[in-house]
Enzyme design. Sequence first.
Site, PDB file in Angstrom:
ATOM      1  N   GLY A 129       0.830  -1.215   0.000  1.00 51.30           N
ATOM      2  CA  GLY A 129       0.000   0.000   0.000  1.00 51.30           C
ATOM      3  C   GLY A 129       0.856   1.253   0.000  1.00 51.30           C
ATOM      4  CG  ASN A 170       0.214   1.033   4.862  1.00 47.93           C
ATOM      5  OD1 ASN A 170      -0.283   1.710   5.769  1.00 47.93           O
ATOM      6  ND2 ASN A 170       0.105   1.373   3.578  1.00 47.93           N
ATOM      7  CE1 TYR A 183     -10.240  -0.273   7.993  1.00 47.40           C
ATOM      8  CE2 TYR A 183     -10.999   0.943   9.910  1.00 47.40           C
ATOM      9  CZ  TYR A 183     -10.001   0.633   9.021  1.00 47.40           C
ATOM     10  OH  TYR A 183      -8.755   1.205   9.142  1.00 47.40           O
ATOM     11  CB  THR A 234      -4.378   8.983   4.181  1.00 54.73           C
ATOM     12  OG1 THR A 234      -5.494   8.184   4.624  1.00 54.73           O
ATOM     13  CG2 THR A 234      -3.330   9.038   5.294  1.00 54.73           C
TER      14      THR A 234
HETATM   15  P1  NDP Z   1      -4.885   5.312   1.765  1.00 52.60           P
HETATM   16  O1  NDP Z   1      -6.199   5.063   1.104  1.00 52.60           O
HETATM   17  O2  NDP Z   1      -4.288   6.663   1.632  1.00 52.60           O
HETATM   18  O3  NDP Z   1      -3.824   4.218   1.292  1.00 52.60           O
HETATM   19  C1  NDP Z   1      -4.159   2.858   1.247  1.00 52.60           C
HETATM   20  C2  NDP Z   1      -3.124   2.085   0.458  1.00 52.60           C
HETATM   21  O4  NDP Z   1      -3.509   0.697   0.420  1.00 52.60           O
HETATM   22  C3  NDP Z   1      -2.998   2.565  -0.968  1.00 52.60           C
HETATM   23  O5  NDP Z   1      -1.638   2.651  -1.298  1.00 52.60           O
HETATM   24  C4  NDP Z   1      -3.671   1.479  -1.775  1.00 52.60           C
HETATM   25  O6  NDP Z   1      -3.016   1.380  -3.018  1.00 52.60           O
HETATM   26  C5  NDP Z   1      -3.383   0.252  -0.923  1.00 52.60           C
HETATM   27  N1  NDP Z   1      -4.262  -0.879  -1.188  1.00 52.60           N
HETATM   28  C6  NDP Z   1      -5.602  -0.952  -1.070  1.00 52.60           C
HETATM   29  N2  NDP Z   1      -6.042  -2.154  -1.485  1.00 52.60           N
HETATM   30  C7  NDP Z   1      -4.949  -2.853  -1.882  1.00 52.60           C
HETATM   31  C8  NDP Z   1      -4.733  -4.147  -2.412  1.00 52.60           C
HETATM   32  N3  NDP Z   1      -5.754  -4.998  -2.623  1.00 52.60           N
HETATM   33  N4  NDP Z   1      -3.478  -4.544  -2.711  1.00 52.60           N
HETATM   34  C9  NDP Z   1      -2.441  -3.709  -2.494  1.00 52.60           C
HETATM   35  N5  NDP Z   1      -2.565  -2.465  -2.005  1.00 52.60           N
HETATM   36  C10 NDP Z   1      -3.812  -2.046  -1.706  1.00 52.60           C
HETATM   37  O7  NDP Z   1      -5.124   4.963   3.310  1.00 52.60           O
HETATM   38  P2  NDP Z   1      -4.132   5.025   4.596  1.00 52.60           P
HETATM   39  O8  NDP Z   1      -2.764   5.316   4.202  1.00 52.60           O
HETATM   40  O9  NDP Z   1      -4.805   5.896   5.594  1.00 52.60           O
HETATM   41  O10 NDP Z   1      -4.274   3.536   5.107  1.00 52.60           O
HETATM   42  C11 NDP Z   1      -3.173   2.646   5.266  1.00 52.60           C
HETATM   43  C12 NDP Z   1      -3.528   1.628   6.337  1.00 52.60           C
HETATM   44  O11 NDP Z   1      -3.740   2.284   7.574  1.00 52.60           O
HETATM   45  C13 NDP Z   1      -4.815   0.836   6.075  1.00 52.60           C
HETATM   46  O12 NDP Z   1      -4.603  -0.495   6.471  1.00 52.60           O
HETATM   47  C14 NDP Z   1      -5.845   1.517   6.959  1.00 52.60           C
HETATM   48  O13 NDP Z   1      -6.873   0.652   7.325  1.00 52.60           O
HETATM   49  C15 NDP Z   1      -4.975   1.892   8.137  1.00 52.60           C
HETATM   50  N6  NDP Z   1      -5.467   2.983   8.990  1.00 52.60           N
HETATM   51  C16 NDP Z   1      -5.813   4.218   8.469  1.00 52.60           C
HETATM   52  C17 NDP Z   1      -6.246   5.226   9.320  1.00 52.60           C
HETATM   53  C18 NDP Z   1      -6.689   6.556   8.818  1.00 52.60           C
HETATM   54  O14 NDP Z   1      -7.445   7.253   9.533  1.00 52.60           O
HETATM   55  N7  NDP Z   1      -6.232   7.007   7.669  1.00 52.60           N
HETATM   56  C19 NDP Z   1      -6.282   5.037  10.767  1.00 52.60           C
HETATM   57  C20 NDP Z   1      -5.916   3.703  11.196  1.00 52.60           C
HETATM   58  C21 NDP Z   1      -5.498   2.750  10.331  1.00 52.60           C
HETATM   59  P3  NDP Z   1      -3.689   0.963  -4.415  1.00 52.60           P
HETATM   60  O15 NDP Z   1      -5.074   1.529  -4.410  1.00 52.60           O
HETATM   61  O16 NDP Z   1      -2.765   1.574  -5.421  1.00 52.60           O
HETATM   62  O17 NDP Z   1      -3.635  -0.529  -4.416  1.00 52.60           O
HETATM   63  C1  8X3 Z   2      -9.232   4.352  10.640  1.00 52.24           C
HETATM   64  C2  8X3 Z   2      -9.550   5.109  11.895  1.00 52.24           C
HETATM   65  O1  8X3 Z   2     -11.425   5.899  13.390  1.00 52.24           O
HETATM   66  O2  8X3 Z   2     -11.757   6.097  10.972  1.00 52.24           O
HETATM   67  O3  8X3 Z   2      -8.868   3.062  10.944  1.00 52.24           O
HETATM   68  O4  8X3 Z   2     -11.833   3.937  12.041  1.00 52.24           O
HETATM   69  S1  8X3 Z   2     -11.211   5.240  12.074  1.00 52.24           S
END
Ligand code: NDP
Ligand code: 8X3
Length: 256
Positions: free
Chosen positions: A13, A87, A153, A188
């Site tokens: 990711g 990630n 989720y 993000t």
């Molecule tokens: P983004 O949407 O900005 O990034 C998500 C990344 O995951 C992208 O690079 C996307 O790339 C990749 N991705 C999604 N599906 C796939 C797949 N099937 N195979 C490979 N890559 C994939 O979100 P975040 O950076 O915020 O999220 C990253 C992680 O952090 C996630 O696991 C999310 O659940 C977690 N998280 C996020 C929070 C938030 O508030 N933002 C808080 C807590 C946790 P592409 O589409 O090019 O494949």
């Molecule tokens: C992402 C954080 O609070 O939107 O995992 O679920 S929250």
Amino acid sequence: MTHHHPMTVFVTGASAGFGEAIARRFVAEGHRVVASARRGDRLAALAEELGERLLPVALDVRERTAIARTLTDLPEEFAAIDLLVNNAGLALGLAPAQDADPDHWEQMIDTNAKGLVACTRAVLPGMLERGRGHVINLGSIAGSYPYPGANVYGATKAFVHQFSLNLRADLHGTGLRVTCIEPGMAETEFSVVRHAGDRQQADALYAGMEPLTATDIAESVYWAASQPPHVNVNVIELMPAAQSFAGFQVHRDEAT
Ligand code: NDP
Ligand code: 8X3
């Protein structure tokens, strides 16, 4: 594993958000990064910008055979992975369970849970052979604290938390380390994806407050990975100062 010698880091990711910031952080510190995601064009642009220490690899973590092929095909200088950052992940929708789209549920389970364990399983043998390695998983506060609409989720992130701890137990005595990073609200593309591209709805979530940034998360990943080998950071939970807890909701009978 310390940062005295360059590490090879495999980030899933890495085309956006945390993953991209994590890739940037490790490359900036002199490490080699395999940056993977589905959107290869974004990774190619990142490689163009960051140079030869970043290897872009188009990979969908839901495809187990593609994960194996990716690892086999890594050029020698990127093949010995010291750190896997699981990630890649997403939330789709906020509908209550009774209205939620089953395809959304399946995609979250396939990516956040099944994809994460598949990547981990594929990387472990090499780490064990080399006698060193670290797996850092992206959980979430949604895995510990329920909220309406988080149904599947949140459940996938509870899975990530428990899998991380169980993995530690299995790797007992091997020197391999496992960490789960559990952020709260971070700005993000996460929210844009959750709301199917509706930027207005996504922006509304962060209006009038200061969310965490991708850089904040990259910092905690880097910190956990930079501890001396005898230190295992089990779990890091972090939130914006502006986010905290609310109480239980109580349904009251209108007649009383
Ligand atoms: P983004 O949407 O900005 O990034 C998500 C990344 O995951 C992208 O690079 C996307 O790339 C990749 N991705 C999604 N599906 C796939 C797949 N099937 N195979 C490979 N890559 C994939 O979100 P975040 O950076 O915020 O999220 C990253 C992680 O952090 C996630 O696991 C999310 O659940 C977690 N998280 C996020 C929070 C938030 O508030 N933002 C808080 C807590 C946790 P592409 O589409 O090019 O494949
Ligand atoms: C992402 C954080 O609070 O939107 O995992 O679920 S929250």
